[in-house]
Design a protein around this motif. Structure first.
Motif, PDB file in Angstrom:
ATOM      1  N   ARG A 133       0.848  -1.188   0.000  1.00 10.80           N
ATOM      2  CA  ARG A 133       0.000   0.000   0.000  1.00 10.80           C
ATOM      3  C   ARG A 133       0.887   1.243   0.000  1.00 10.80           C
ATOM      4  NH1 ARG A 133      -4.080  -0.388   4.919  1.00 10.80           N
ATOM      5  NH2 ARG A 133      -5.173   1.202   3.713  1.00 10.80           N
ATOM      6  N   LEU A 134       0.541   2.209  -0.783  1.00  8.84           N
ATOM      7  CA  LEU A 134       1.149   3.534  -0.771  1.00  8.84           C
ATOM      8  C   LEU A 134       2.679   3.477  -0.772  1.00  8.84           C
ATOM      9  CD1 LEU A 134      -0.150   6.356  -0.784  1.00  8.84           C
ATOM     10  CD2 LEU A 134       0.319   6.500   1.653  1.00  8.84           C
ATOM     11  N   ARG A 135       3.242   3.175  -1.906  1.00  8.13           N
ATOM     12  CA  ARG A 135       4.691   3.021  -2.016  1.00  8.13           C
ATOM     13  C   ARG A 135       5.486   4.239  -1.528  1.00  8.13           C
ATOM     14  NH1 ARG A 135       8.309   2.091  -7.485  1.00  8.13           N
ATOM     15  NH2 ARG A 135      10.104   1.108  -6.465  1.00  8.13           N
ATOM     16  N   PRO A 136       5.068   5.488  -1.829  1.00  6.87           N
ATOM     17  CA  PRO A 136       5.847   6.639  -1.342  1.00  6.87           C
ATOM     18  C   PRO A 136       5.977   6.705   0.171  1.00  6.87           C
ATOM     19  CG  PRO A 136       4.328   7.322  -3.073  1.00  6.87           C
ATOM     20  CD  PRO A 136       3.966   5.912  -2.714  1.00  6.87           C
ATOM     21  N   ALA A 137       5.111   5.975   0.897  1.00  7.48           N
ATOM     22  CA  ALA A 137       5.204   5.992   2.360  1.00  7.48           C
ATOM     23  C   ALA A 137       6.535   5.426   2.836  1.00  7.48           C
ATOM     24  CB  ALA A 137       4.048   5.203   2.970  1.00  7.48           C
ATOM     25  N   VAL A 138       7.123   4.511   2.056  1.00  6.74           N
ATOM     26  CA  VAL A 138       8.436   3.962   2.417  1.00  6.74           C
ATOM     27  C   VAL A 138       9.485   5.068   2.373  1.00  6.74           C
ATOM     28  CG1 VAL A 138      10.207   2.283   1.820  1.00  6.74           C
ATOM     29  CG2 VAL A 138       7.796   1.692   1.539  1.00  6.74           C
ATOM     30  N   ARG A 139       9.456   5.860   1.310  1.00  7.09           N
ATOM     31  CA  ARG A 139      10.418   6.959   1.191  1.00  7.09           C
ATOM     32  C   ARG A 139      10.252   7.959   2.331  1.00  7.09           C
ATOM     33  NH1 ARG A 139      10.705  12.143  -0.751  1.00  7.09           N
ATOM     34  NH2 ARG A 139       8.515  12.157  -1.382  1.00  7.09           N
ATOM     35  N   MET A 140       9.001   8.297   2.629  1.00 11.64           N
ATOM     36  CA  MET A 140       8.740   9.271   3.691  1.00 11.64           C
ATOM     37  C   MET A 140       9.207   8.743   5.047  1.00 11.64           C
ATOM     38  SD  MET A 140       7.186  11.893   2.162  1.00 11.64           S
ATOM     39  CE  MET A 140       5.979  12.729   3.175  1.00 11.64           C
ATOM     40  N   ALA A 141       8.998   7.448   5.278  1.00  9.23           N
ATOM     41  CA  ALA A 141       9.407   6.863   6.554  1.00  9.23           C
ATOM     42  C   ALA A 141      10.926   6.875   6.709  1.00  9.23           C
ATOM     43  CB  ALA A 141       8.874   5.441   6.676  1.00  9.23           C
ATOM     44  N   ARG A 142      11.650   6.761   5.589  1.00  7.35           N
ATOM     45  CA  ARG A 142      13.112   6.700   5.651  1.00  7.35           C
ATOM     46  C   ARG A 142      13.761   8.084   5.705  1.00  7.35           C
ATOM     47  NH1 ARG A 142      16.367   4.723   2.427  1.00  7.35           N
ATOM     48  NH2 ARG A 142      17.540   3.164   3.614  1.00  7.35           N
ATOM     49  N   ILE A 143      12.959   9.141   5.744  1.00  8.87           N
ATOM     50  CA  ILE A 143      13.532  10.487   5.835  1.00  8.87           C
ATOM     51  C   ILE A 143      14.316  10.659   7.128  1.00  8.87           C
ATOM     52  CG2 ILE A 143      12.898  12.919   6.176  1.00  8.87           C
ATOM     53  CD1 ILE A 143      10.810  12.581   3.998  1.00  8.87           C
ATOM     54  N   ILE A 144      13.847  10.029   8.200  1.00 11.48           N
ATOM     55  CA  ILE A 144      14.594  10.143   9.450  1.00 11.48           C
ATOM     56  C   ILE A 144      15.951   9.453   9.329  1.00 11.48           C
ATOM     57  CG2 ILE A 144      13.596   8.067  10.532  1.00 11.48           C
ATOM     58  CD1 ILE A 144      13.581   9.695  13.175  1.00 11.48           C
ATOM     59  N   LEU A 145      16.023   8.373   8.551  1.00 11.60           N
ATOM     60  CA  LEU A 145      17.302   7.700   8.308  1.00 11.60           C
ATOM     61  C   LEU A 145      18.208   8.566   7.434  1.00 11.60           C
ATOM     62  CD1 LEU A 145      19.184   5.232   8.393  1.00 11.60           C
ATOM     63  CD2 LEU A 145      17.875   4.267   6.492  1.00 11.60           C
ATOM     64  N   ASP A 146      17.636   9.143   6.373  1.00  6.41           N
ATOM     65  CA  ASP A 146      18.421  10.035   5.516  1.00  6.41           C
ATOM     66  C   ASP A 146      18.949  11.230   6.313  1.00  6.41           C
ATOM     67  OD1 ASP A 146      18.047   8.487   3.238  1.00  6.41           O
ATOM     68  OD2 ASP A 146      16.235   9.550   2.631  1.00  6.41           O
ATOM     69  N   SER A 147      18.119  11.755   7.201  1.00  3.83           N
ATOM     70  CA  SER A 147      18.535  12.904   8.016  1.00  3.83           C
ATOM     71  C   SER A 147      19.631  12.507   8.998  1.00  3.83           C
ATOM     72  CB  SER A 147      17.330  13.471   8.774  1.00  3.83           C
ATOM     73  OG  SER A 147      16.324  13.920   7.887  1.00  3.83           O
ATOM     74  N   TYR A 148      19.465  11.354   9.620  1.00  2.85           N
ATOM     75  CA  TYR A 148      20.460  10.876  10.586  1.00  2.85           C
ATOM     76  C   TYR A 148      21.806  10.632   9.906  1.00  2.85           C
ATOM     77  CZ  TYR A 148      22.675   7.870  14.093  1.00  2.85           C
ATOM     78  OH  TYR A 148      23.548   7.326  15.003  1.00  2.85           O
ATOM     79  N   ASN A 149      21.768  10.094   8.700  1.00  2.00           N
ATOM     80  CA  ASN A 149      23.004   9.759   7.989  1.00  2.00           C
ATOM     81  C   ASN A 149      23.805  10.988   7.564  1.00  2.00           C
ATOM     82  OD1 ASN A 149      22.709   7.000   8.228  1.00  2.00           O
ATOM     83  ND2 ASN A 149      21.680   6.757   6.250  1.00  2.00           N
ATOM     84  N   TYR A 232       6.281  -4.301   8.073  1.00  2.00           N
ATOM     85  CA  TYR A 232       5.016  -3.569   8.121  1.00  2.00           C
ATOM     86  C   TYR A 232       4.667  -2.961   6.766  1.00  2.00           C
ATOM     87  CZ  TYR A 232       5.456  -4.183  13.138  1.00  2.00           C
ATOM     88  OH  TYR A 232       5.573  -4.734  14.389  1.00  2.00           O
ATOM     89  N   GLN A 233       4.961  -3.701   5.701  1.00  2.00           N
ATOM     90  CA  GLN A 233       4.694  -3.205   4.353  1.00  2.00           C
ATOM     91  C   GLN A 233       3.208  -3.008   4.087  1.00  2.00           C
ATOM     92  OE1 GLN A 233       4.832  -6.159   1.133  1.00  2.00           O
ATOM     93  NE2 GLN A 233       5.824  -7.538   2.595  1.00  2.00           N
ATOM     94  N   ASN A 234       2.352  -3.670   4.873  1.00  2.00           N
ATOM     95  CA  ASN A 234       0.913  -3.553   4.650  1.00  2.00           C
ATOM     96  C   ASN A 234       0.314  -2.319   5.317  1.00  2.00           C
ATOM     97  OD1 ASN A 234       1.534  -4.901   7.161  1.00  2.00           O
ATOM     98  ND2 ASN A 234      -0.663  -5.285   7.397  1.00  2.00           N
ATOM     99  N   PHE A 235       1.104  -1.600   6.119  1.00  2.00           N
ATOM    100  CA  PHE A 235       0.588  -0.400   6.766  1.00  2.00           C
ATOM    101  C   PHE A 235       0.437   0.717   5.734  1.00  2.00           C
ATOM    102  CE2 PHE A 235       1.563  -0.936  11.571  1.00  2.00           C
ATOM    103  CZ  PHE A 235       0.891  -2.144  11.554  1.00  2.00           C
ATOM    104  N   TYR A 236      -0.458   1.649   6.021  1.00  2.00           N
ATOM    105  CA  TYR A 236      -0.802   2.666   5.031  1.00  2.00           C
ATOM    106  C   TYR A 236       0.240   3.786   4.943  1.00  2.00           C
ATOM    107  CZ  TYR A 236      -3.400   6.299   2.584  1.00  2.00           C
ATOM    108  OH  TYR A 236      -3.778   7.273   1.702  1.00  2.00           O
ATOM    109  N   GLY A 237       0.370   4.572   5.996  1.00  2.00           N
ATOM    110  CA  GLY A 237       1.202   5.764   5.935  1.00  2.00           C
ATOM    111  C   GLY A 237       2.573   5.577   6.545  1.00  2.00           C
ATOM    112  N   SER A 238       3.454   6.538   6.280  1.00  2.00           N
ATOM    113  CA  SER A 238       4.804   6.486   6.839  1.00  2.00           C
ATOM    114  C   SER A 238       4.780   6.653   8.348  1.00  2.00           C
ATOM    115  CB  SER A 238       5.666   7.582   6.210  1.00  2.00           C
ATOM    116  OG  SER A 238       5.113   8.868   6.457  1.00  2.00           O
ATOM    117  N   ASP A 239       3.873   7.501   8.853  1.00  2.00           N
ATOM    118  CA  ASP A 239       3.818   7.729  10.296  1.00  2.00           C
ATOM    119  C   ASP A 239       3.394   6.475  11.046  1.00  2.00           C
ATOM    120  OD1 ASP A 239       1.268   7.820   9.226  1.00  2.00           O
ATOM    121  OD2 ASP A 239       0.807   9.841   9.939  1.00  2.00           O
TER     122      ASP A 239
END
Length: 477
Positions: A133-149, A232-239
């Motif tokens: 569900r909602l593929r862009p949610a993966v990118r949004m969820a990984r923003i904290i990883l991109d920021s940390y890196n 948790y790939q079946n979850f809807y949003g990044s949050d």
């Protein structure tokens, strides 16, 4: 002396002599002493920034704002209302590089003050993940990883949000400063609509309203994030996915009511006019709602609201209730936004409940919401007379003066003498001292207000003074 006693005394003297020599050797020898080392193999090493002793300020917050190259041009105007290129740290994370426009943004941290907003393109690793569900949610969820890196120095908090989120950074810093950033914190708010909170979880910090993760929690989160996102790939949003991963670490959501997801449709007036007794931290979905001020665009409405916020950020939208005993008027002030006058007695309890000028986000129904509401009467003679902010000015270094102008909300009630007397008041001036820096660090108490002078009986103006309540003062009719 017997032979046995002699042997015992000799052994004792030898022991004392050896002990003294060993003590002298340990105290004065410069050689490495392997027997003095101690290693605890089970002691967990704590990494990350050293414990800070200075108060948290804006430079300690790193914002990770999720956006899209396709929507950036229109939403950059919204983001520029709150993002200060001279002091705000972080990036807008986009799915791809936007069309070149030097007036809008620059890549990396090379921003031009007052002109550009900093952006980065998300790591392409997000495209490798499974999703249902909602593929862009993966990118949004990984923003904290991109920021940390990015490994930027002196980061205490990672603040996540969307490119249609408006943050009130002064208040956000004050709230986060009240928490120990050396501990693991997950701070945010829920949806206003029960249907959304039930669907995505009451333990979820809704991302549009924004949420904050302390450095120690982010450090643990990024180590498990990718595997967790796969689970948790079946979850809807990044949050919702971030919440699931943080839950596995064992950290619950700490709720701050100043974060506003605004999962509502229609007009947010009722909610803004009866804001929770907490500092305003964020607003979301403002593009999907009616403008906050009559005869104004959404952007201009936000500019109007931000003007008093900059003068007294702690006070913005805070309510005070007072009464005109002679005329039996009930008055509710939402500082920096609106004033309501009822030409009849209304209890403080009722005045503090939001008028339902909105519907739920998904089904556009009349509720339920995660807070109480009261209906907006269809009959204009059952509604309050409304005034909206028209002018704001600073008085010296410690005070403010705001003016609110009479505005018509749909049809007006012109059938009763009571309404006519209220509508003869064209302007209301509110004076107040700026809230103390430690106001929200103490036990909260709503401030009181009073009508000054003759209350505009003949001049068409009313003056209200907001002040600290006296020791035994209560707000009653």
């Amino acid at each position: 002396m017997s032979g046995t006693a002699l042997v015992s005394r000799t052994a004792l003297l030898l022991f004392l002599f050896t002990s003294v020599n060993l003590l002298l050797h340990i105290s004065f020898s410069n050689r490495t002493r392997s027997f003095a080392r101690f290693t605890c193999p089970n002691l967990e090493t704590v990494s990350g920034p050293p414990p800070g002793t200075s108060p948290t300020n804006l430079s300690h917050l790193l914002f990770g704002i999720g956006g899209s190259a396709k929507t950036w041009e229109e939403r950059s105007a919204l983001s520029s209302l709150w993002w200060d290129v001279n002091s705000t740290r972080g990036f807008f994370w986009l799915d791809e590089k936007p069309p070149p426009d030097e007036k809008k943004m620059t890549n990396g941290g090379d921003t031009k003050p007052g002109i550009s907003l900093p952006y980065r393109v998300s790591s392409p690793a997000w495209t490798w993940f499974r999703y249902s569900r909602l593929r862009p949610a993966v990118r949004m969820a990984r923003i904290i990883l991109d920021s940390y890196n990015l490994k930027l120095p002196d980061v205490r908090w990672f603040v996540m949000g969307d490119d249609d989120t408006v943050f009130f950074t002064h208040n956000l810093v004050s709230v986060l400063a009240s928490y120990d950033h050396r501990e693991m914190w997950y701070i945010g708010g829920n949806s206003e609509s029960v249907e959304q909170s039930v669907m995505h979880g009451y333990g979820t910090a809704f991302g549009g309203g924004g949420f904050a993760v302390s450095y120690p929690l982010a450090e643990k989160l990024v180590k498990v994030l990718d595997g967790c996102l796969d689970r948790y790939q079946n979850f809807y949003g990044s949050d919702e996915r971030i919440c699931a991963c943080i839950t596995e670490i064992g950290i619950p959501l700490t709720k701050e009511p100043g974060f506003h997801q605004f999962d509502i449709k229609g007009d947010a007036y009722g909610l803004l006019a009866a804001h929770p007794m907490a500092p305003l931290l964020s607003l979301h979905h403002v593009e999907a709602l009616a403008p906050m001020f009559p005869n104004n665009t959404r952007i201009d409405s936000l500019k109007t609201l931000i003007e008093p916020y900059r003068l007294d950020p702690r006070r913005i939208l805070q309510q005070s209730v007072c009464y005109d005993g002679k005329r039996k008027w009930s008055i509710a002030v939402a500082w920096g936004y609106t004033i309501q006058i009822y030409p009849w007695p209304v209890t403080a309890v009722e005045l503090l409940i939001p008028l339902q000028t909105f519907k739920t986000w998904k089904t556009e129904s009349n509720g339920p919401f995660t807070f109480n509401t009261r209906p907006m009467p269809a009959d204009p003679c059952g509604r309050p007379v409304m005034y909206f902010l028209d002018q704001v000015e600073e008085v010296g270094w410690t005070g403010t003066r705001t003016r609110y102008k009479l505005e018509r909300w749909g049809k007006s009630c012109n059938n009763t003498a009571d309404y006519g007397r209220v509508m003869a008041i064209k302007n209301i001036i509110v004076t107040s001292m700026k809230m103390a820096p430690d106001y929200w660090e103490k036990a909260p108490r709503r401030q009181c207000c009073g009508i000054m002078g003759r209350g505009g009986k003949n001049s068409g103006n009313m003056v209200i003074r907001i002040r600290n309540c006296r020791q035994w003062e209560t707000t009653g009719i």
